[in-house]
Design an enzyme around this catalytic site. Sequence first.
Site, PDB file in Angstrom:
ATOM      1  N   TYR A   6     -42.318 132.027  48.097  1.00 21.12           N
ATOM      2  CA  TYR A   6     -41.647 131.644  46.842  1.00 21.12           C
ATOM      3  C   TYR A   6     -40.140 131.887  46.969  1.00 21.12           C
ATOM      4  O   TYR A   6     -39.321 130.995  46.700  1.00 21.12           O
ATOM      5  CB  TYR A   6     -42.218 132.443  45.659  1.00 21.12           C
ATOM      6  CG  TYR A   6     -41.346 132.375  44.426  1.00 21.12           C
ATOM      7  CD1 TYR A   6     -41.247 131.202  43.678  1.00 21.12           C
ATOM      8  CD2 TYR A   6     -40.588 133.480  44.017  1.00 21.12           C
ATOM      9  CE1 TYR A   6     -40.422 131.143  42.551  1.00 21.12           C
ATOM     10  CE2 TYR A   6     -39.767 133.430  42.904  1.00 21.12           C
ATOM     11  CZ  TYR A   6     -39.685 132.255  42.177  1.00 21.12           C
ATOM     12  OH  TYR A   6     -38.856 132.192  41.076  1.00 21.12           O
ATOM     13  N   LYS A  11     -36.613 129.300  47.096  1.00 26.62           N
ATOM     14  CA  LYS A  11     -35.382 129.426  46.304  1.00 26.62           C
ATOM     15  C   LYS A  11     -34.167 129.463  47.230  1.00 26.62           C
ATOM     16  O   LYS A  11     -33.139 128.840  46.967  1.00 26.62           O
ATOM     17  CB  LYS A  11     -35.417 130.693  45.440  1.00 26.62           C
ATOM     18  CG  LYS A  11     -36.453 130.640  44.326  1.00 26.62           C
ATOM     19  CD  LYS A  11     -36.064 129.622  43.259  1.00 26.62           C
ATOM     20  CE  LYS A  11     -37.118 129.451  42.196  1.00 26.62           C
ATOM     21  NZ  LYS A  11     -36.917 128.301  41.337  1.00 26.62           N
ATOM     22  N   SER A  24     -33.236 133.001  41.792  1.00 29.59           N
ATOM     23  CA  SER A  24     -33.878 134.266  41.436  1.00 29.59           C
ATOM     24  C   SER A  24     -33.261 135.400  42.227  1.00 29.59           C
ATOM     25  O   SER A  24     -32.822 135.213  43.378  1.00 29.59           O
ATOM     26  CB  SER A  24     -35.363 134.142  41.784  1.00 29.59           C
ATOM     27  OG  SER A  24     -35.966 135.409  41.797  1.00 29.59           O
TER      28      SER A  24
END
Length: 333
Positions: free
Chosen positions: A146, A150, A122
């Site tokens: 989050y 990643k 992302s």
Amino acid sequence: MKIFITGGAGYIGSHTCVELLNAGYEVVVYDNLSNSSPQALQRVEKITGKSVQFIQGDIRDETVTTEAIQGCDGVIHFAGLKAVGESVAKPLDYYENNVYGTLCLLRAMQSNNIKTIVFSSSATVYGDPEYLPFDEIHPLRTTNPYGQTKLVIEEILRDLYKSDTSWKIMILRYFNPVGAHESGLIGEDPQGLPNNLMPFVAQVAIGRRESLNVFGDDYDTHDGTGVRDYIHVMDLASGHLKALEALTFPQCTAINLGSGIGYSVLDLVNAFIKATDKPIPFIITPRREGDIAEFYADPTLAKNLLGWSAQRNLDQMCRDTWNFQSQNPQGYV
Ligand code: NAD
Ligand code: UFG
């Protein structure tokens, strides 16, 4: 070629299944259905006229995954949790699902001597911009659990490649995926209150929400609202196909998938109204904590390495979102 698609029943995964099936790949979808419906896969079959092999399973279960993955030639790894706010409240769930889950998946791949993987990263790994547009050499640092998951997974993949240079790894850093398949049969169907702008706008248009909250109009952007690089989910899906096709030789490469164009919240709202003729009442509220004023991609590397660039514009993103939402007012029921 048979591709194992973790999280393939989800939003981006289901659209990518369509793209792969149309290109002649066989797909095995592996999903625990924690954030998706098996209906999405039935509709993928309807769109493509081809069958999808579905195995309900969890990437954290290494034994089951090791068996399920047998006979596949490569993996596209979408499975994971993705809500930024929730990740702040429940960091352990995010590290367990995303990081531990990926470790189990990689071990299952190793056991079967499968060494080709395309991973969903992302733009969040870039954090606050030092400069724009974000190119792939922009420093990496994130501001929430989050994003951290990643980034950790990206590092795991880079270390894995260093340890065994026969792996073929493509890390795709998505910008803001929106839109739906042009048939309106599959699309984004968030559970509960949508976190993201486009699904929220679509639910206001269909009457499920009264009005949109625009999170801040005092940013240093052309109209004061936040600017993002929206990318049509079918363009994203074709990016995955191109990434798989580019993995003809060992590598570990990170590539942005974005359009390179930044639109503000109000740009998107106005485009949606124009494309659909639906009113979108909105109110300006304070900024959302943790939001960045503006970011968008430098998509040059994708063009050079994959021969990929975004083809669909904001108008089409809005039309296709509305097509799905109006045909499925309550989502997949
Ligand atoms: P999604 O929630 O629609 O799809 C994820 C799928 O993974 C769901 O079907 C869910 O049931 C499944 N899943 C979750 N945990 C699992 C587990 N432990 N085992 C098996 N299946 C599991 O999300 P999406 O928008 O399609 O996103 C796909 C990937 O792309 C995610 O990794 C996400 O972090 C990443 N991504 C998404 C966006 C976005 O804005 N949508 C942006 C950047 C990156
Ligand atoms: N916004 C609103 N109202 C809303 C929702 C969003 O004004 O109800 C604004 C936000 O403040 C932001 C813009 O709309 O300016 C886009 O917000 P989204 O929540 O749709 O998207 P983000 O850029 O915040 O984040 C998304 C994903 C992240 C991912 C990132 C980059 O949620 O996981 O894109 O890919 F990391």
